[in-house]
Design a protein around this motif. Structure first.
Motif, PDB file in Angstrom:
ATOM      1  N   ASP A   1       0.833  -1.191   0.000  1.00 23.96           N
ATOM      2  CA  ASP A   1       0.000   0.000   0.000  1.00 23.96           C
ATOM      3  C   ASP A   1       0.870   1.244   0.000  1.00 23.96           C
ATOM      4  N   SER A   2       0.278   2.371  -0.317  1.00 22.80           N
ATOM      5  CA  SER A   2       1.029   3.621  -0.429  1.00 22.80           C
ATOM      6  C   SER A   2       1.801   3.909   0.858  1.00 22.80           C
ATOM      7  N   GLY A   3       3.082   4.218   0.684  1.00 24.80           N
ATOM      8  CA  GLY A   3       3.896   4.584   1.830  1.00 24.80           C
ATOM      9  C   GLY A   3       4.587   3.426   2.516  1.00 24.80           C
ATOM     10  N   THR A   4       4.336   2.211   2.058  1.00 23.33           N
ATOM     11  CA  THR A   4       4.950   1.041   2.674  1.00 23.33           C
ATOM     12  C   THR A   4       5.589   0.193   1.583  1.00 23.33           C
ATOM     13  N   ASP A   5       6.875  -0.132   1.736  1.00 22.85           N
ATOM     14  CA  ASP A   5       7.521  -0.942   0.712  1.00 22.85           C
ATOM     15  C   ASP A   5       7.453  -2.420   1.089  1.00 22.85           C
ATOM     16  N   GLY A   6       7.859  -3.268   0.164  1.00 20.69           N
ATOM     17  CA  GLY A   6       7.750  -4.697   0.368  1.00 20.69           C
ATOM     18  C   GLY A   6       8.570  -5.217   1.529  1.00 20.69           C
ATOM     19  N   SER A   7       9.724  -4.607   1.772  1.00 25.85           N
ATOM     20  CA  SER A   7      10.576  -5.076   2.859  1.00 25.85           C
ATOM     21  C   SER A   7       9.901  -4.908   4.214  1.00 25.85           C
ATOM     22  N   ALA A   8       9.112  -3.839   4.360  1.00 32.08           N
ATOM     23  CA  ALA A   8       8.404  -3.618   5.628  1.00 32.08           C
ATOM     24  C   ALA A   8       7.332  -4.691   5.836  1.00 32.08           C
ATOM     25  N   VAL A   9       6.657  -5.090   4.763  1.00 36.76           N
ATOM     26  CA  VAL A   9       5.644  -6.137   4.863  1.00 36.76           C
ATOM     27  C   VAL A   9       6.297  -7.467   5.248  1.00 36.76           C
ATOM     28  N   VAL A  10       7.435  -7.764   4.652  1.00 35.12           N
ATOM     29  CA  VAL A  10       8.138  -9.005   4.973  1.00 35.12           C
ATOM     30  C   VAL A  10       8.597  -8.996   6.429  1.00 35.12           C
ATOM     31  N   GLU A  11       9.110  -7.866   6.873  1.00 33.31           N
ATOM     32  CA  GLU A  11       9.548  -7.755   8.269  1.00 33.31           C
ATOM     33  C   GLU A  11       8.378  -7.994   9.222  1.00 33.31           C
ATOM     34  N   ASP A  12       7.225  -7.410   8.905  1.00 32.42           N
ATOM     35  CA  ASP A  12       6.041  -7.634   9.745  1.00 32.42           C
ATOM     36  C   ASP A  12       5.612  -9.100   9.713  1.00 32.42           C
ATOM     37  N   ALA A  13       5.684  -9.704   8.531  1.00 35.19           N
ATOM     38  CA  ALA A  13       5.290 -11.112   8.409  1.00 35.19           C
ATOM     39  C   ALA A  13       6.172 -11.994   9.279  1.00 35.19           C
ATOM     40  N   LEU A  14       7.477 -11.729   9.285  1.00 31.68           N
ATOM     41  CA  LEU A  14       8.401 -12.526  10.087  1.00 31.68           C
ATOM     42  C   LEU A  14       8.165 -12.304  11.584  1.00 31.68           C
ATOM     43  N   ASP A  15       7.821 -11.071  11.944  1.00 30.80           N
ATOM     44  CA  ASP A  15       7.573 -10.764  13.355  1.00 30.80           C
ATOM     45  C   ASP A  15       6.282 -11.386  13.875  1.00 30.80           C
ATOM     46  N   ARG A  16       5.271 -11.469  13.012  1.00 32.68           N
ATOM     47  CA  ARG A  16       3.929 -11.841  13.475  1.00 32.68           C
ATOM     48  C   ARG A  16       3.500 -13.269  13.097  1.00 32.68           C
ATOM     49  N   THR A  17       4.334 -13.963  12.360  1.00 33.42           N
ATOM     50  CA  THR A  17       4.002 -15.328  11.946  1.00 33.42           C
ATOM     51  C   THR A  17       4.867 -16.310  12.720  1.00 33.42           C
TER      52      THR A  17
END
Length: 327
Positions: A308-324
């Motif tokens: 989504d706007s303002g968020t790059d793919g690396s941030a999504v991956v980091e969140d996925a690793l933290d929350r999965t």
């Protein structure tokens, strides 16, 4: 090299074909270390980046190197390719490059009164696509079949590419007005996307000392045969990935799809599994652990995500690793 010679001399009974015996995991680790050490004679302070290239090759994938001009992207690709005793071709992507310039073309031979296929530079074990984003999408699309299926179809005839086949592409990210954005379908075919970054001051000083005379990449000699690489890839494919690890990868991919405009595809999940298998083999193990997945996820998944706007793919991956969690 001993391993390759033994493999070549052991024909499969009744077929006349060489029997490819996979390496043991510690043999894969030794091979990878040999290649990495050889490349480090040219590339200073980028061992992790060199390992990413080797892992990509062993995982039967392709690599995209994105960064500013002049940080060694092309040199890295050339040094790795010269460390392996296979064929190497380079394609300099330009706005006027045509698909046939990459894949090859049928040329009429007046002496035989027939058309003959002249293979393009894509017919090599390692193909360097230099500044790939300077060519228009139509030309870039010439690589789609090659990268996914290891073959090229021209004028209705399909031809297999060499085994192994790996594309190492470079692109700069500082001239958006003079480059083309890579199609999503092509981006998804790159196993990994990495950046090199600027060297530290002491590393740059060492680079200047090495480059004062001839370029050191010209002196790189092979330290691995192409048959050794094939055997190592077979061994990596056999590294055990238990059901909890596979489920963990699938759940990471699902998280990206739920939290981005475009998440990771099943092809991306498979790429992560293969990269994790290669990472395990580099550590001398015959099985994948969650740490392998977590180590490889940022370079394998981030470039596939349209966040989504303002968020790059690396941030999504980091969140996925933290929350999965691993279950």
């Amino acid at each position: 090299m001993t391993d390759a010679t033994e493999a070549d001399s052991s024909g499969a009974e009744g077929t006349g074909e060489p029997e490819r015996r996979p390496m043991e995991p510690d043999g894969v680790a030794a091979l990878a270390e040999r290649i990495v050490d050889n490349v480090e004679a040219v590339i200073v302070g980028k061992r992790a980046a060199v390992e990413h290239v080797v892992i990509t090759i062993l995982a039967r994938g392709h690599l995209l190197v994105e960064d500013v001009p002049g940080v060694g992207k092309t040199t890295l690709a050339k040094a790795v390719s010269r460390s392996i005793d296979g064929s190497f071709k380079r394609v300099q992507f330009t706005p006027d490059l045509l698909p046939a310039d990459v894949t090859g073309v049928n040329v009429f031979n007046q002496r035989t009164d027939e058309f003959e296929f002249q293979p393009g530079p894509v017919f090599a074990n390692v193909v360097l696509g230099d500044e790939i984003n300077r060519a228009p999408p139509k030309t870039q699309s010439a690589l789609l079949e090659a990268m996914e299926e290891g073959q090229v179809t021209t004028d209705g005839e399909t031809r297999s590419l060499p085994d192994p086949f790996c594309v190492i592409a470079t692109q700069n990210d500082v001239e958006p007005g003079q480059t083309y954005e890579l199609p999503v379908a092509e981006i998804d075919r790159f196993t990994k996307k990495i950046r090199l970054g600027y060297p530290a001051a002491h590393e740059e000083a060492e680079i200047l000392g090495r480059m004062a005379g001839d370029h050191p990449v010209d002196d790189v000699t092979p330290v691995a045969s192409i048959e050794e690489v094939r055997r190592a890839r077979t061994a990596v494919a056999a590294v055990d990935a238990a059901e909890p690890v596979r489920t963990y990868i699938a759940r990471l991919a699902t998280y990206t799809r739920r939290n981005a405009r475009l998440g990771v595809s099943p092809r991306g999940s498979l790429a992560l599994l293969r990269a994790a298998q290669a990472r395990a083999a580099l550590d001398g193990r015959g099985y994948v652990i969650p740490d392998d997945v977590q180590t490889e996820a940022p370079t394998v998944l981030a470039h596939r995500i349209r966040a989504d706007s303002g968020t790059d793919g690396s941030a999504v991956v980091e969140d996925a690793l933290d929350r999965t969690n691993v279950e």
